[in-house]
Design a protein around this motif. Structure first.
Motif, PDB file in Angstrom:
ATOM      1  N   LEU A  65      68.297  43.353  65.678  1.00  0.00           N
ATOM      2  CA  LEU A  65      67.143  44.171  65.282  1.00  0.00           C
ATOM      3  C   LEU A  65      65.883  43.748  66.030  1.00  0.00           C
ATOM      4  O   LEU A  65      65.071  44.594  66.420  1.00  0.00           O
ATOM      5  CB  LEU A  65      66.928  44.051  63.775  1.00  0.00           C
ATOM      6  CG  LEU A  65      65.827  44.924  63.173  1.00  0.00           C
ATOM      7  CD1 LEU A  65      66.148  46.402  63.364  1.00  0.00           C
ATOM      8  CD2 LEU A  65      65.651  44.606  61.688  1.00  0.00           C
ATOM      9  N   LEU A  66      65.721  42.447  66.237  1.00  0.00           N
ATOM     10  CA  LEU A  66      64.542  41.950  66.953  1.00  0.00           C
ATOM     11  C   LEU A  66      64.531  42.412  68.410  1.00  0.00           C
ATOM     12  O   LEU A  66      63.483  42.711  68.969  1.00  0.00           O
ATOM     13  CB  LEU A  66      64.507  40.412  66.901  1.00  0.00           C
ATOM     14  CG  LEU A  66      64.153  39.776  65.560  1.00  0.00           C
ATOM     15  CD1 LEU A  66      64.196  38.264  65.670  1.00  0.00           C
ATOM     16  CD2 LEU A  66      62.779  40.234  65.060  1.00  0.00           C
ATOM     17  N   ASP A  67      65.728  42.450  69.009  1.00  0.00           N
ATOM     18  CA  ASP A  67      65.824  42.871  70.405  1.00  0.00           C
ATOM     19  C   ASP A  67      66.508  44.235  70.463  1.00  0.00           C
ATOM     20  O   ASP A  67      67.531  44.412  71.118  1.00  0.00           O
ATOM     21  CB  ASP A  67      66.617  41.832  71.219  1.00  0.00           C
ATOM     22  CG  ASP A  67      66.485  42.061  72.715  1.00  0.00           C
ATOM     23  OD1 ASP A  67      65.620  42.866  73.122  1.00  0.00           O
ATOM     24  OD2 ASP A  67      67.276  41.469  73.479  1.00  0.00           O
ATOM     25  N   ILE A  68      65.930  45.191  69.732  1.00  0.00           N
ATOM     26  CA  ILE A  68      66.565  46.494  69.571  1.00  0.00           C
ATOM     27  C   ILE A  68      66.632  47.265  70.882  1.00  0.00           C
ATOM     28  O   ILE A  68      67.440  48.197  71.029  1.00  0.00           O
ATOM     29  CB  ILE A  68      65.819  47.326  68.491  1.00  0.00           C
ATOM     30  CG1 ILE A  68      66.688  48.507  68.047  1.00  0.00           C
ATOM     31  CG2 ILE A  68      64.459  47.779  69.016  1.00  0.00           C
ATOM     32  CD1 ILE A  68      68.028  48.128  67.511  1.00  0.00           C
ATOM     33  N   ARG A  69      65.844  46.899  71.860  1.00  0.00           N
ATOM     34  CA  ARG A  69      65.892  47.573  73.158  1.00  0.00           C
ATOM     35  C   ARG A  69      66.887  46.904  74.110  1.00  0.00           C
ATOM     36  O   ARG A  69      66.887  47.175  75.304  1.00  0.00           O
ATOM     37  CB  ARG A  69      64.500  47.594  73.796  1.00  0.00           C
ATOM     38  CG  ARG A  69      63.464  48.366  72.993  1.00  0.00           C
ATOM     39  CD  ARG A  69      62.112  48.368  73.672  1.00  0.00           C
ATOM     40  NE  ARG A  69      61.092  48.984  72.837  1.00  0.00           N
ATOM     41  CZ  ARG A  69      60.867  50.287  72.752  1.00  0.00           C
ATOM     42  NH1 ARG A  69      61.599  51.111  73.474  1.00  0.00           N
ATOM     43  NH2 ARG A  69      59.935  50.767  71.959  1.00  0.00           N
ATOM     44  N   GLY A  70      67.707  46.031  73.567  1.00  0.00           N
ATOM     45  CA  GLY A  70      68.667  45.321  74.400  1.00  0.00           C
ATOM     46  C   GLY A  70      69.703  46.240  75.018  1.00  0.00           C
ATOM     47  O   GLY A  70      69.853  47.405  74.635  1.00  0.00           O
ATOM     48  N   SER A  71      70.449  45.700  75.961  1.00  0.00           N
ATOM     49  CA  SER A  71      71.452  46.489  76.671  1.00  0.00           C
ATOM     50  C   SER A  71      72.683  46.699  75.805  1.00  0.00           C
ATOM     51  O   SER A  71      72.862  46.055  74.773  1.00  0.00           O
ATOM     52  CB  SER A  71      71.860  45.761  77.964  1.00  0.00           C
ATOM     53  OG  SER A  71      72.486  44.533  77.640  1.00  0.00           O
ATOM     54  N   LYS A  72      73.560  47.589  76.252  1.00  0.00           N
ATOM     55  CA  LYS A  72      74.799  47.857  75.538  1.00  0.00           C
ATOM     56  C   LYS A  72      75.676  46.610  75.515  1.00  0.00           C
ATOM     57  O   LYS A  72      76.370  46.334  74.535  1.00  0.00           O
ATOM     58  CB  LYS A  72      75.544  49.014  76.204  1.00  0.00           C
ATOM     59  CG  LYS A  72      76.738  49.509  75.406  1.00  0.00           C
ATOM     60  CD  LYS A  72      77.321  50.772  76.020  1.00  0.00           C
ATOM     61  CE  LYS A  72      78.471  51.298  75.164  1.00  0.00           C
ATOM     62  NZ  LYS A  72      79.038  52.558  75.727  1.00  0.00           N
ATOM     63  N   GLU A  73      75.639  45.845  76.620  1.00  0.00           N
ATOM     64  CA  GLU A  73      76.424  44.608  76.693  1.00  0.00           C
ATOM     65  C   GLU A  73      75.943  43.597  75.649  1.00  0.00           C
ATOM     66  O   GLU A  73      76.744  42.878  75.049  1.00  0.00           O
ATOM     67  CB  GLU A  73      76.327  43.982  78.096  1.00  0.00           C
ATOM     68  CG  GLU A  73      76.964  44.799  79.201  1.00  0.00           C
ATOM     69  CD  GLU A  73      76.066  45.927  79.686  1.00  0.00           C
ATOM     70  OE1 GLU A  73      74.885  45.972  79.266  1.00  0.00           O
ATOM     71  OE2 GLU A  73      76.543  46.766  80.468  1.00  0.00           O
ATOM     72  N   PHE A  74      74.621  43.582  75.414  1.00  0.00           N
ATOM     73  CA  PHE A  74      74.049  42.652  74.436  1.00  0.00           C
ATOM     74  C   PHE A  74      74.535  43.003  73.028  1.00  0.00           C
ATOM     75  O   PHE A  74      74.937  42.130  72.257  1.00  0.00           O
ATOM     76  CB  PHE A  74      72.512  42.720  74.499  1.00  0.00           C
ATOM     77  CG  PHE A  74      71.817  41.912  73.436  1.00  0.00           C
ATOM     78  CD1 PHE A  74      71.833  40.525  73.480  1.00  0.00           C
ATOM     79  CD2 PHE A  74      71.156  42.543  72.386  1.00  0.00           C
ATOM     80  CE1 PHE A  74      71.190  39.779  72.502  1.00  0.00           C
ATOM     81  CE2 PHE A  74      70.513  41.793  71.409  1.00  0.00           C
ATOM     82  CZ  PHE A  74      70.534  40.410  71.472  1.00  0.00           C
TER      83      PHE A  74
END
Length: 296
Positions: A65-74
């Motif tokens: 949730l904190l890094d909601i703009r993360g990549s699909k791999e993340f």
């Protein structure tokens, strides 16, 4: 902190963080009780691994949730962490049941009073197994293998998915194949636990095995099915990215992570009942002695 000055995104993050802390609080409370009454290391080690499932799910979801703009791999990595731990928990749960029954597959120890019982398989397992088989060391070992195969298949599939995404080759048809394999694998593992419970329900009754199993099954059930529901809502256009800075895929991930954070509070509370430490504190033994004296 003036809550009235917070925007919806900040309220969501703070609310999810509070849920994570609650889940950790209840779990650490139960964990400390088991450590205080450290009487049966074999059983209690398995219990500790199982009860840590709720806060681990909550923490991993909060990171997503904190890094909601993360990549699909993340996001695939985060899901893999949760699901690999889920596989480990399922295996430890079966190990806990074996411990309750004084069964040891490696040492070929099966109590005489449980040998020869009938195991009734249902469809589709009857395609590969007889409808009824007699309980013996071989069949117990088979149930163990059916459980542990998920512990192996889940990490292998996770590594494969992340690797394929990183190299840029992960078509939808391959994603569906891996999903089908994982669903068959986890279904077989859960099926073996259900069969085990039905065979030994009477002996396991004092240990509340159904409550213990439902805590694990509940976490798996909610995470899996609510993911499918969110996918469906996206597909029919109920979840959209209008008026939001995120695309639909990231909104779906955020909603899944928020729901998991909330649900893990509930399961961490339920675990206090299902995996309580009183059997190791001497309270149960005292109650049994008191009841015996009253009966006399």
């Amino acid at each position: 902190m003036d809550l009235t000055q917070l925007n919806p995104a900040q309220i969501t993050v703070y609310g999810s963080a509070f849920c994570v802390m609650l889940s950790m609080h209840f779990t650490l409370q139960l964990l400390s009780q088991h450590l205080f009454y450290w009487k049966n290391p074999k059983e209690q080690k398995a219990i500790i691994i199982i009860i840590l499932m709720a806060p681990i799910y909550a923490i991993v979801s909060f990171v997503g949730l904190l890094d909601i703009r993360g990549s699909k791999e993340f996001f695939t990595l985060l899901e893999s962490i949760k699901e690999c731990y889920e596989a480990f928990v399922i295996a430890k749960f079966l190990s806990l049941m074996y411990s309750y029954l004084k069964i040891s597959i490696t040492k070929n120890i099966v109590p005489d009073e449980i040998k020869g019982r009938e195991i009734h398989h249902s469809f589709p397992m009857t395609l590969f197994q007889p409808h009824s088989v007699r309980l013996n060391h071989h069949n117990l070992k088979l149930l163990k293998y059916w459980t542990w195969q998920f512990v192996v298949i889940r990490p292998v599939c996770s590594i494969l998915m992340i690797t394929l995404q990183l190299v840029g080759f992960y078509p939808n048809w391959l994603s569906w194949i891996i999903t089908i394999i994982l669903n068959i694998s986890v279904s077989l593992a859960l099926y073996s636990l259900v069969i085990f419970y039905h065979v030994f329900a009477k002996e396991l009754e004092p240990h509340k095995p159904l409550a213990k199993f439902l805590c694990i099954k509940g976490i798996v059930f909610f995470c899996f099915w609510q993911g499918l529901v969110l996918d469906g809502l996206v597909a029919v256009g109920v979840i959209q990215s209008r008026h939001l800075k995120l695309d639909v895929e990231h909104i779906e991930e955020a909603m899944q992570n928020i729901l998991v954070c909330i649900e893990m509070v509930v399961f961490s509370v339920l675990q206090q009942y299902a995996y309580h430490a009183s059997p190791y504190s001497g309270e149960v033994e005292k109650m049994l002695k008191q009841n015996n004296k009253k009966n006399e």
